[in-house]
Design an enzyme around this catalytic site. Structure first.
Site, mmCIF file in Angstrom:
data_model
loop_
_atom_site.group_PDB
_atom_site.id
_atom_site.type_symbol
_atom_site.label_atom_id
_atom_site.label_comp_id
_atom_site.label_asym_id
_atom_site.label_seq_id
_atom_site.Cartn_x
_atom_site.Cartn_y
_atom_site.Cartn_z
ATOM 1 N N THR A 15 0.826 -1.212 0.000
ATOM 2 C CA THR A 15 0.000 0.000 0.000
ATOM 3 C C THR A 15 0.859 1.260 0.000
ATOM 4 O O THR A 15 0.704 2.140 -0.856
ATOM 5 C CB THR A 15 -0.916 -0.007 1.253
ATOM 6 O OG1 THR A 15 -1.619 -1.243 1.258
ATOM 7 C CG2 THR A 15 -1.899 1.126 1.224
ATOM 8 N N LYS A 107 8.348 0.671 12.287
ATOM 9 C CA LYS A 107 8.483 1.005 13.721
ATOM 10 C C LYS A 107 8.822 -0.221 14.560
ATOM 11 O O LYS A 107 9.539 -0.124 15.549
ATOM 12 C CB LYS A 107 7.211 1.686 14.231
ATOM 13 C CG LYS A 107 6.019 0.769 14.367
ATOM 14 C CD LYS A 107 4.870 1.193 13.548
ATOM 15 C CE LYS A 107 4.026 -0.022 13.219
ATOM 16 N NZ LYS A 107 2.954 0.199 12.309
ATOM 17 N N VAL A 134 6.156 6.811 12.786
ATOM 18 C CA VAL A 134 5.253 7.267 13.861
ATOM 19 C C VAL A 134 4.349 8.352 13.294
ATOM 20 O O VAL A 134 4.826 9.328 12.709
ATOM 21 C CB VAL A 134 6.035 7.867 15.051
ATOM 22 C CG1 VAL A 134 5.075 8.226 16.187
ATOM 23 C CG2 VAL A 134 7.119 6.928 15.539
ATOM 24 N N GLY A 136 2.371 8.259 10.749
ATOM 25 C CA GLY A 136 2.206 8.227 9.285
ATOM 26 C C GLY A 136 2.718 9.488 8.622
ATOM 27 O O GLY A 136 3.918 9.761 8.609
ATOM 28 N N ILE A 138 2.187 12.645 9.460
ATOM 29 C CA ILE A 138 2.300 13.861 10.277
ATOM 30 C C ILE A 138 3.769 14.223 10.480
ATOM 31 O O ILE A 138 4.548 13.378 10.928
ATOM 32 C CB ILE A 138 1.654 13.659 11.672
ATOM 33 C CG1 ILE A 138 0.238 13.108 11.536
ATOM 34 C CG2 ILE A 138 1.663 14.958 12.464
ATOM 35 C CD1 ILE A 138 -0.385 12.675 12.864
ATOM 36 N N LYS A 207 5.695 2.776 18.682
ATOM 37 C CA LYS A 207 5.838 4.177 18.254
ATOM 38 C C LYS A 207 6.317 5.035 19.421
ATOM 39 O O LYS A 207 7.117 5.956 19.246
ATOM 40 C CB LYS A 207 4.502 4.680 17.701
ATOM 41 C CG LYS A 207 4.114 3.991 16.383
ATOM 42 C CD LYS A 207 2.660 4.245 16.022
ATOM 43 C CE LYS A 207 2.279 3.602 14.702
ATOM 44 N NZ LYS A 207 0.822 3.580 14.473
ATOM 45 N N GLY A 304 -2.218 5.163 6.194
ATOM 46 C CA GLY A 304 -2.804 5.350 4.864
ATOM 47 C C GLY A 304 -1.736 5.548 3.820
ATOM 48 O O GLY A 304 -0.642 6.039 4.083
HETATM 49 N N1 HSE Z 1 -2.072 -0.017 12.441
HETATM 50 C C1 HSE Z 1 -1.710 1.342 12.650
HETATM 51 C C2 HSE Z 1 -2.895 2.142 13.137
HETATM 52 C C3 HSE Z 1 -1.186 2.028 11.406
HETATM 53 O O1 HSE Z 1 -3.997 1.612 13.254
HETATM 54 O O2 HSE Z 1 -2.691 3.311 13.428
HETATM 55 C C4 HSE Z 1 0.231 1.693 11.114
HETATM 56 O O3 HSE Z 1 1.090 2.177 12.091
#
Ligand code: HSE
Length: 427
Positions: A15, A107, A134, A136, A138, A207, A304
């Site tokens: 992804t 991570k 950590v 995503g 941001i 994270k 995402g």
């Molecule tokens: N599985 C994580 C979440 C996303 O639900 O935030 C990847 O770090």
């Protein structure tokens, strides 16, 4: 980098990997402008190179052989997006060995093998960047490292798992139970088929380990701190929180209290007026306090394809522009001795228990709390249609966790107590 063309190799065409390819497709002019170089996605390696990912890619860029990246001397930066421990660790170490810079979103690997990876990179004078690991997309780690470098960080509170946050938000908005929401989240693809990692707090913990290294220069392994998930939170708890101007969030906390570092992951009642209380659905938010900055909050999409790929490419651009940048993290000594034991943490608590509706019950419970020096701020006993059993909700003043645990162990043994009590810490 003094070459005019920079070659990048991407390991993992999943992804996020597809997001990386798409950014190259749409924004390569921009990347060229920002680096002053031609930046070429030379190779994309995955075990499956036939499934259509919905992004345009020249078949000559695809390979199933990771050595097409790791052993290609023209590749300058390796992006690792396969996740997990092995073979990711081996690939990263090989890339470093061959003097390639590395960008990763992994991570789990960083949290477990930090020192090994950072020592190897230091030895070979290459950079490891991991903004996407950590929060995503941001911007979080680089600001923490650079813009906030003049501050002593006093506290980091993170809602850093989108799945858990989605479930708690939905429970709160719709009054549903944990299991119902989880099932629906799985059907919609917001939660994994095996959601353990997200709902038991392990993803948040990994994270938080990275945030703690960057914020406090302390590498604390997961087995050294308290990690608690959200599976025991009921719609009753959520309703109590709502009625009393709180929200319940899964929080990763790292903070200095009286000179000692506290690291913990658990559901937390947060006052509705706190900035973190407005971080809902799959969104992430990290609230931190610097000694000169004061409080600040970073907020956005913590996962995402597109958001996470944007962080990955941001790291690549930074490496191209600053390949020799000295980063204030490296192999870290474990500061385990100075990590506060969860039993020594103090907090206010919300307590829920079910007891028989009889004279003297509240007196017995409050007497035991009193024996452990726990002062009660408020008590609520509710009538239900459940025969003579009633739920009792309490909020305490600040108390030590050791005392709360001991008091509740004794309270649970009272004959009038019908199901084991639960406590949730309050921020
Ligand atoms: N599985 C994580 C979440 C996303 O639900 O935030 C990847 O770090």
């Amino acid at each position: 980098m003094d070459k005019s063309t920079i070659n990048i190799g991407l390991i993992g065409f999943g992804t996020i990997g597809s997001g990386v390819v798409e950014i190259f497709n749409q924004n390569s002019d921009l990347i060229e402008k920002k680096t002053g170089k031609k930046v070429n996605l030379k190779k994309v390696v995955d075990l499956d190179i036939t499934t259509d990912r919905g992004v345009k890619i020249d078949p000559s860029q695809l390979s199933t052989d990771v050595n097409d990246i790791l052993e290609d001397p023209s590749i300058d930066i390796v992006i690792e997006l396969i996740g997990g421990y092995e073979p990711a660790l081996g690939f990263i170490l090989k890339a470093i060995e061959n003097r390639k810079h590395v960008v990763t979103a992994n991570k789990a690997l960083l949290a477990k093998h930090w020192n090994e990876i950072m020592s190897a990179a230091e030895k070979k004078n290459v950079r490891i960047s991991f903004e996407a690991s950590v929060g995503g997309g941001i911007p979080l780690l680089q600001p923490l490292n650079e813009s906030l470098a003049a501050n002593k960080i006093e506290a980091i509170y993170g809602i850093i798992n989108g799945t858990a946050n989605y479930i708690l938000t939905k429970m709160s908005n719709e009054g549903l139970n944990f299991e119902e929401v989880l099932k629906e989240a799985q059907i919609k693809g917001y939660a994994e088929q095996d959601p353990t990692f997200d709902i038991e707090g392990h993803d948040t913990a990994q994270k938080l380990i990275i945030l703690t290294i960057l914020g406090f220069g302390a590498y604390v392994k997961q087995e050294k701190f308290h990690v608690e998930g959200i599976t025991h939170i009921t719609s009753e708890d959520i309703k109590f929180a709502k009625d009393n101007h709180y929200v319940i969030k899964l929080l990763g906390i790292s903070q200095i209290i009286d000179g000692e570092l506290e690291v913990r992951v658990h559901p937390t009642l947060i006052p509705k007026t706190h900035l973190l209380a407005s971080v809902n659905d799959v969104y992430n938010g990290v609230y931190l306090v610097g000694d000169f900055l004061g409080p600040a909050m970073m907020y956005g999409q913590g996962a995402g394809m597109e958001a996470t790929a944007s962080a990955v490419l941001g790291d690549c651009i930074d490496i191209i522009n600053n390949p020799l940048k000295r980063v204030p993290y490296g192999p870290q000594k474990s500061l385990v001795k100075s990590i506060k034991n969860i039993e020594d943490v103090t907090s206010k608590y919300y307590i829920r228990l079910t007891a028989l509706d009889q004279a003297g019950v509240l007196q017995a419970v409050s007497g035991i709390l009193n024996d452990f020096n726990i002062s009660i701020e408020s008590v609520l006993q509710k009538k239900t249609s459940n025969g003579d059993k009633v739920p009792i909700y309490m909020v305490t003043h600040e108390a030590s966790e050791k005392n709360i645990r001991q008091a509740l162990t004794i309270i649970n043994q009272l004959e009038v107590v019908q199901s084991p009590s639960l406590f949730i810490r309050i921020l």
